[in-house]
Design a protein around this motif. Structure first.
Motif, PDB file in Angstrom:
ATOM      1  N   GLU A  31       0.819  -1.209   0.000  1.00 37.59           N
ATOM      2  CA  GLU A  31       0.000   0.000   0.000  1.00 37.59           C
ATOM      3  C   GLU A  31       0.858   1.266   0.000  1.00 37.59           C
ATOM      4  OE1 GLU A  31      -0.033  -2.355   2.285  1.00 37.59           O
ATOM      5  OE2 GLU A  31      -0.245  -1.601   4.341  1.00 37.59           O
ATOM      6  N   ASP A  32       2.065   1.173   0.584  1.00 35.66           N
ATOM      7  CA  ASP A  32       2.974   2.325   0.526  1.00 35.66           C
ATOM      8  C   ASP A  32       3.415   2.552  -0.920  1.00 35.66           C
ATOM      9  OD1 ASP A  32       2.959   2.369   3.337  1.00 35.66           O
ATOM     10  OD2 ASP A  32       4.601   0.905   3.384  1.00 35.66           O
ATOM     11  N   TYR A  33       3.745   1.445  -1.561  1.00 35.50           N
ATOM     12  CA  TYR A  33       4.170   1.531  -2.956  1.00 35.50           C
ATOM     13  C   TYR A  33       3.084   2.203  -3.785  1.00 35.50           C
ATOM     14  CZ  TYR A  33       4.836   0.104  -7.777  1.00 35.50           C
ATOM     15  OH  TYR A  33       4.936   0.123  -9.138  1.00 35.50           O
ATOM     16  N   ARG A  34       1.854   1.757  -3.596  1.00 35.05           N
ATOM     17  CA  ARG A  34       0.759   2.322  -4.389  1.00 35.05           C
ATOM     18  C   ARG A  34       0.567   3.803  -4.093  1.00 35.05           C
ATOM     19  NH1 ARG A  34      -1.878  -2.844  -3.922  1.00 35.05           N
ATOM     20  NH2 ARG A  34      -2.928  -2.112  -2.064  1.00 35.05           N
ATOM     21  N   ALA A  35       0.741   4.177  -2.823  1.00 35.27           N
ATOM     22  CA  ALA A  35       0.595   5.591  -2.472  1.00 35.27           C
ATOM     23  C   ALA A  35       1.685   6.425  -3.151  1.00 35.27           C
ATOM     24  CB  ALA A  35       0.665   5.759  -0.951  1.00 35.27           C
ATOM     25  N   ARG A  36       2.896   5.883  -3.178  1.00 36.51           N
ATOM     26  CA  ARG A  36       4.006   6.599  -3.837  1.00 36.51           C
ATOM     27  C   ARG A  36       3.728   6.799  -5.322  1.00 36.51           C
ATOM     28  NH1 ARG A  36       5.173   7.507   0.566  1.00 36.51           N
ATOM     29  NH2 ARG A  36       7.023   6.919   1.767  1.00 36.51           N
ATOM     30  N   VAL A  37       3.254   5.749  -5.938  1.00 41.37           N
ATOM     31  CA  VAL A  37       2.958   5.830  -7.372  1.00 41.37           C
ATOM     32  C   VAL A  37       1.894   6.902  -7.622  1.00 41.37           C
ATOM     33  CG1 VAL A  37       1.854   4.577  -9.276  1.00 41.37           C
ATOM     34  CG2 VAL A  37       3.710   3.505  -7.974  1.00 41.37           C
ATOM     35  N   ARG A  38       0.904   6.941  -6.772  1.00 40.99           N
ATOM     36  CA  ARG A  38      -0.136   7.954  -6.895  1.00 40.99           C
ATOM     37  C   ARG A  38       0.476   9.362  -6.757  1.00 40.99           C
ATOM     38  NH1 ARG A  38      -3.265   7.111  -2.320  1.00 40.99           N
ATOM     39  NH2 ARG A  38      -3.115   4.889  -2.770  1.00 40.99           N
ATOM     40  N   SER A  39       1.314   9.522  -5.749  1.00 45.09           N
ATOM     41  CA  SER A  39       1.964  10.827  -5.537  1.00 45.09           C
ATOM     42  C   SER A  39       2.752  11.240  -6.771  1.00 45.09           C
ATOM     43  CB  SER A  39       2.939  10.751  -4.355  1.00 45.09           C
ATOM     44  OG  SER A  39       2.257  10.422  -3.173  1.00 45.09           O
ATOM     45  N   ILE A  40       3.491  10.294  -7.319  1.00 44.91           N
ATOM     46  CA  ILE A  40       4.350  10.606  -8.463  1.00 44.91           C
ATOM     47  C   ILE A  40       3.513  10.953  -9.684  1.00 44.91           C
ATOM     48  CG2 ILE A  40       5.936   9.536 -10.125  1.00 44.91           C
ATOM     49  CD1 ILE A  40       7.178   8.059  -7.662  1.00 44.91           C
ATOM     50  N   ASN A  41       2.486  10.168  -9.930  1.00 45.95           N
ATOM     51  CA  ASN A  41       1.648  10.467 -11.095  1.00 45.95           C
ATOM     52  C   ASN A  41       0.989  11.837 -10.964  1.00 45.95           C
ATOM     53  OD1 ASN A  41       2.082   8.257 -12.782  1.00 45.95           O
ATOM     54  ND2 ASN A  41       0.630   6.981 -11.643  1.00 45.95           N
ATOM     55  N   ASN A  42       0.479  12.130  -9.794  1.00 46.48           N
ATOM     56  CA  ASN A  42      -0.118  13.458  -9.590  1.00 46.48           C
ATOM     57  C   ASN A  42       0.919  14.564  -9.771  1.00 46.48           C
ATOM     58  OD1 ASN A  42      -2.646  12.446  -9.096  1.00 46.48           O
ATOM     59  ND2 ASN A  42      -2.471  12.541  -6.859  1.00 46.48           N
ATOM     60  N   ALA A  43       2.093  14.358  -9.207  1.00 47.36           N
ATOM     61  CA  ALA A  43       3.123  15.393  -9.291  1.00 47.36           C
ATOM     62  C   ALA A  43       3.551  15.616 -10.739  1.00 47.36           C
ATOM     63  CB  ALA A  43       4.327  15.007  -8.436  1.00 47.36           C
ATOM     64  N   GLU A  44       3.719  14.532 -11.484  1.00 44.91           N
ATOM     65  CA  GLU A  44       4.132  14.695 -12.887  1.00 44.91           C
ATOM     66  C   GLU A  44       3.068  15.435 -13.682  1.00 44.91           C
ATOM     67  OE1 GLU A  44       5.430  11.041 -14.678  1.00 44.91           O
ATOM     68  OE2 GLU A  44       7.157  10.849 -13.331  1.00 44.91           O
ATOM     69  N   ARG A  45       1.826  15.074 -13.449  1.00 46.55           N
ATOM     70  CA  ARG A  45       0.763  15.763 -14.177  1.00 46.55           C
ATOM     71  C   ARG A  45       0.703  17.229 -13.802  1.00 46.55           C
ATOM     72  NH1 ARG A  45      -3.363  16.475 -12.036  1.00 46.55           N
ATOM     73  NH2 ARG A  45      -3.558  14.441 -11.002  1.00 46.55           N
ATOM     74  N   SER A  46       0.799  17.489 -12.502  1.00 52.16           N
ATOM     75  CA  SER A  46       0.712  18.878 -12.053  1.00 52.16           C
ATOM     76  C   SER A  46       1.875  19.699 -12.614  1.00 52.16           C
ATOM     77  CB  SER A  46       0.702  18.915 -10.524  1.00 52.16           C
ATOM     78  OG  SER A  46       0.577  20.237 -10.079  1.00 52.16           O
ATOM     79  N   LEU A  47       3.053  19.108 -12.665  1.00 49.48           N
ATOM     80  CA  LEU A  47       4.197  19.805 -13.255  1.00 49.48           C
ATOM     81  C   LEU A  47       3.926  20.103 -14.734  1.00 49.48           C
ATOM     82  CD1 LEU A  47       7.091  17.826 -11.539  1.00 49.48           C
ATOM     83  CD2 LEU A  47       6.752  20.313 -11.382  1.00 49.48           C
ATOM     84  N   MET A  48       3.455  19.092 -15.449  1.00 53.45           N
ATOM     85  CA  MET A  48       3.214  19.290 -16.876  1.00 53.45           C
ATOM     86  C   MET A  48       2.103  20.312 -17.105  1.00 53.45           C
ATOM     87  SD  MET A  48       3.893  15.612 -18.638  1.00 53.45           S
ATOM     88  CE  MET A  48       2.647  14.719 -17.736  1.00 53.45           C
ATOM     89  N   ASP A  49       1.037  20.216 -16.320  1.00 52.82           N
ATOM     90  CA  ASP A  49      -0.049  21.180 -16.480  1.00 52.82           C
ATOM     91  C   ASP A  49       0.427  22.605 -16.219  1.00 52.82           C
ATOM     92  OD1 ASP A  49      -1.724  19.136 -17.097  1.00 52.82           O
ATOM     93  OD2 ASP A  49      -2.869  19.175 -15.224  1.00 52.82           O
ATOM     94  N   ASN A  50       1.441  22.724 -15.349  1.00 50.20           N
ATOM     95  CA  ASN A  50       1.973  24.048 -15.068  1.00 50.20           C
ATOM     96  C   ASN A  50       3.144  24.413 -15.983  1.00 50.20           C
ATOM     97  OD1 ASN A  50       0.729  25.488 -12.482  1.00 50.20           O
ATOM     98  ND2 ASN A  50       0.586  23.270 -12.202  1.00 50.20           N
ATOM     99  N   GLY A  51       3.237  23.725 -17.104  1.00 54.30           N
ATOM    100  CA  GLY A  51       4.183  24.158 -18.126  1.00 54.30           C
ATOM    101  C   GLY A  51       5.534  23.476 -18.107  1.00 54.30           C
ATOM    102  N   TYR A  52       5.721  22.458 -17.274  1.00 53.28           N
ATOM    103  CA  TYR A  52       6.999  21.754 -17.244  1.00 53.28           C
ATOM    104  C   TYR A  52       7.037  20.674 -18.323  1.00 53.28           C
ATOM    105  CZ  TYR A  52       8.650  23.865 -12.939  1.00 53.28           C
ATOM    106  OH  TYR A  52       9.104  24.754 -12.013  1.00 53.28           O
ATOM    107  N   LEU A  53       8.194  20.521 -18.934  1.00 55.98           N
ATOM    108  CA  LEU A  53       8.417  19.354 -19.777  1.00 55.98           C
ATOM    109  C   LEU A  53       9.121  18.308 -18.922  1.00 55.98           C
ATOM    110  CD1 LEU A  53       8.681  17.667 -22.355  1.00 55.98           C
ATOM    111  CD2 LEU A  53      10.698  19.022 -22.953  1.00 55.98           C
ATOM    112  N   VAL A  54       8.516  17.114 -18.849  1.00 51.44           N
ATOM    113  CA  VAL A  54       9.090  16.034 -18.037  1.00 51.44           C
ATOM    114  C   VAL A  54       9.489  14.885 -18.955  1.00 51.44           C
ATOM    115  CG1 VAL A  54       8.676  14.383 -16.181  1.00 51.44           C
ATOM    116  CG2 VAL A  54       7.649  16.678 -16.067  1.00 51.44           C
ATOM    117  N   LEU A  55      10.773  14.555 -19.000  1.00 50.92           N
ATOM    118  CA  LEU A  55      11.286  13.489 -19.863  1.00 50.92           C
ATOM    119  C   LEU A  55      11.872  12.382 -18.991  1.00 50.92           C
ATOM    120  CD1 LEU A  55      13.058  15.834 -22.421  1.00 50.92           C
ATOM    121  CD2 LEU A  55      11.036  14.451 -22.881  1.00 50.92           C
TER     122      LEU A  55
END
Lengths: 495, 495
Positions: B123-147
């Motif tokens: 469940e920790d792993y799943r929570a981390r994955v959720r955090s990362i996916n949200n963070a990547e999306r939020s970065l991209m939505d705010n104009g970041y290019l993530v490679l």
């Protein structure tokens, strides 16, 4: 100082609570006054374990506005902290103008504790004291108010308090082995504290407080802070004395006397570049393993070729072990602090490189010529900069300073080329043209700067850059030779 | 993804070196383009030990300007890092607009390594994955290019490389126990890597690179970065989708419907204040020992009494364990990053309090109304803020949000009083009067904000502050009850 210290008696008939309230009220008003004046205030609480620092700090801040102060506990030194110079973690937390910073122990504790425990030898101790005295003076000269309290307590009283804390389940976690060690070695600590207070009383003076009577102690602390602020407000904005140079300076030619006709053939350039970059890459690993930090400072005329020169150094380094810091005008939170703060906070970890594209020398060039600081500020800065660089080399850093030199005609050529080449237009601004008009003023300032900061421990190197290739090769050779020297020295010491 | 991955073959007759040079040239031009556009670019290199991340990074940056990129090694997690939420140390190092950030491992390594070693449960792993996916999306939505690159290598090849490094005296220091552990447990790692790549492919997509042929690998990396930039430049400044709310929201009254006639007598106030502050102080020690962080967010009308309210909370806390952060307009280096960056970097350590005097909600109030951000930006922000606060509460933080409410007449009274009282004049500015004219617009924005961010995990509390004393007591009670709840929960979990 400490051994013959006798706390003043509470005057008979004094209403302590009323007096405390009076001083707290005064502190509240003083907080508004420092906010208005933009005065930064550092209050350092040092002293014995269980002397009651925490509870006194709690009472001092009781009535003031928490938006304009911060209490920082500096006791814990992390592994990462140890990869920076001694002053680093303290300079990092100096306050902005208009704010209070209260420190629950500051640079004293690290030094006295290290000395008692034998981690610091005599000469290390003396070096630390020198660093601290210089830092305190430099902070005060730059408009900081520095207030220092030492909380005194007897061996018996300390033991009693530690025992009481230890026996209460709610507080026993607040007592650690270090506290008991201190009580056991009370006399050794007393010796070292006494010496340290004496050694560091020359800049910001010490106020020793007996904490047996907490109310009386609080009243003394509050009164001392308030009167310190009153005095500082009177001094605020006034010029501080320019200090004599105490460092050996190397002979330095005027820029005008440096011939700029040096060149290198394309063929030699390519061959040398490859060879030297390979060499530097190998050295970087050696530096890394020996934890030697390297700081390279670039200054020079606009269009002199700093960027391309930096690139040739950086390309040779392990990308995970260097950072290039382009330095522009300070942002508000930087302008509101000591002018070296933004460089202290950008230092490399041990084993890493930081390359500054423009540097702290802005103080005695652009800030001087554009009036961004007072005359007194830039005149004091030569010494402040020398002291800063001395801290870095004493820490073990290799400090290399480049002045990238071209003549006025070459600059004009390059400006014109930039203007006419679409991909290069971002490199040229109106400001560059305006600065060019002040060439002679800048040249005078640069000549003064080179002469006054060409110390034996952090010398300037002029890179003749009418031929950029020549300048790059020269820079690489200088960096390599400085790094080799540092590695040799480190290996000799470790034998 | 990883298990069925087959690297494309090098096309026959391809001049790899020429193609690499071509892409490096393109990257150099792209660097100028991202600088001009203010596009921030994050390039994450993940993968097996000894897969050659370091050497590829070294070649990628070879020709670009080192003033506009930074390479950061994220592998080492310090003890202090662990006192902050998982995303903290990554969010801290996101680049400014116009700059490249290259990461030698990023948030993948910490998660996959923790999962293989058993430090993270399912469940920790799943929570981390959720955090990362949200963070990547939020970065991209705010104009970041993530490679994102994953460097693949076979078990045999890894073993061969580790051995070679280990046997050479110059390189053996680069191999550590973790590398050998990985090789020994290759299949377990492969499982976890495979799953992770799949789980995090939804936002920024993965590019898997086989590093057997270094030149071919480099060419693929360069090409991928360049095409990523081309695409990002086309998207740059475009609106990103507004996401649906996924969190349970609590019912929220309109401000206009909240009665403001609540009061408390002077006598009750004094008595309650003393009692509640004592209680909170005791709780702070308990929170500290359980390492529970507390974040209190204050928003409200000008002159509503935020400052005085904050002071009554702060006065109850251990001064070494709290910070009040007054939030003004962002400085340039803050404006050039994701709008939550300056809040991520101001979070408390576990066990500490941070009280924000104005907050991230500025995005949907002043920035919205004054046009400091685009309509799309503030419309997206409700969800981004909810996600941010969810990260905080998942970390274990107590998050308390106060709206300090007064009516328009009371504000006028207080403005006038400030204007007429010399010691209070610093508190009132022309801007306050201008904001007052926009009262109705602000009220609409606040109502929308309260409704859209009144989540079950981080609910809003309205403090009726026509009577400031009443508001202070109410705030203290809310803080106390939230802290008590958190302590109980922590103790229950630890049983």
């Amino acid at each position: 100082m400490l051994k013959d210290f006798a706390s003043p008696e509470v005057p008979e008939g004094l209403d302590l609570s009323a007096k405390i309230e009076e001083q707290q009220d005064r502190l509240f008003k003083n907080q508004m006054a420092i906010k208005e004046a933009g005065l930064p205030v550092m209050v350092m609480f040092e002293g014995w374990g269980a002397a009651g620092k925490g509870s006194i700090i709690g009472r001092v801040i009781k009535d003031i506005d928490p938006r304009f102060f911060r209490v920082t506990n500096m006791s814990k030194i992390t592994e990462d902290d140890r990869r920076f110079p001694f002053l680093y973690r303290y300079m990092k937390v100096i306050p902005e103008g208009g704010k209070f910073a209260f420190y629950d122990s500051f640079w004293m504790e690290e030094v006295t504790d290290g000395f008692v425990r034998g981690d610091l030898k005599q000469e290390d101790y003396r070096a630390r004291v020198r660093s601290i005295n210089n830092a305190e003076r430099s902070l005060m000269d730059n408009g900081y108010l520095v207030l220092k309290f030492f909380f005194q307590i007897s061996k018996k009283e300390q033991k009693k308090r530690l025992k009481a804390l230890d026996e209460d389940a709610d507080t026993e976690w607040r007592v650690n082995d270090a506290d008991w060690f201190q009580n056991k070695h009370y006399d050794e600590y007393l010796d070292v504290y006494d010496r340290y207070l004496e050694d560091t009383n020359g800049q910001a003076p010490w106020c020793i407080i007996d904490t047996d009577d907490k109310k009386w102690a609080l009243l003394q602390v509050l009164t001392f802070i308030n009167s310190g602020i009153d005095t500082a407000l009177k001094n605020h904005g006034k010029a501080a004395p320019i200090r004599q140079n105490v460092y050996q300076l190397l002979p330095t030619p005027d820029l005008a006397d440096i011939p700029l006709d040096k060149t290198i053939s394309d063929e030699d350039y390519k061959e040398e570049l490859k060879k030297l970059q390979k060499k530097l890459r190998e050295l970087h690993y050696k530096l890394y393993r020996r934890r030697i930090p390297v700081i390279i400072a670039y200054e020079g005329w606009d269009a002199a070729g700093k960027g391309g020169n930096i690139k040739r150094i950086a390309a040779a380094l392990d990308p995970r072990g260097f950072v290039v810091e382009p330095i522009a005008s300070p942002e508000p939170h930087e302008k509101n602090r000591h002018f070296l703060w933004r460089f202290w906070t950008r230092l490399p970890r041990s084993g890493h490189f930081t390359i500054f594209d423009r540097t702290w020398y802005g103080r005695v060039m652009v800030e001087r010529l554009e009036g961004f600081c007072s005359e007194n500020d830039w005149q004091r800065a030569y010494n402040e900069i020398n002291e800063f660089e001395k801290e870095l080399t004493d820490w073990g850093a290799v400090v290399i300073k480049f002045w990238v030199q071209i003549d006025k005609d070459t600059q004009l050529e390059r400006f014109t080329e930039r203007q006419n080449t679409p991909e290069k237009q971002w490199k040229i601004t109106d400001e560059d043209w305006r600065n060019r008009e002040k060439w002679n003023l800048y040249e005078d300032a640069v000549n003064e700067m080179l002469k006054k900061t060409n110390t034996a421990f952090a010398p300037w190197h002029v890179l003749e850059s009418n031929d950029k290739h020549y300048a790059r090769i020269k820079a690489l050779k200088i960096v390599i030779s400085a790094c080799e020297k540092a590695i040799e020295e480190a290996d000799r010491k470790n034998k």
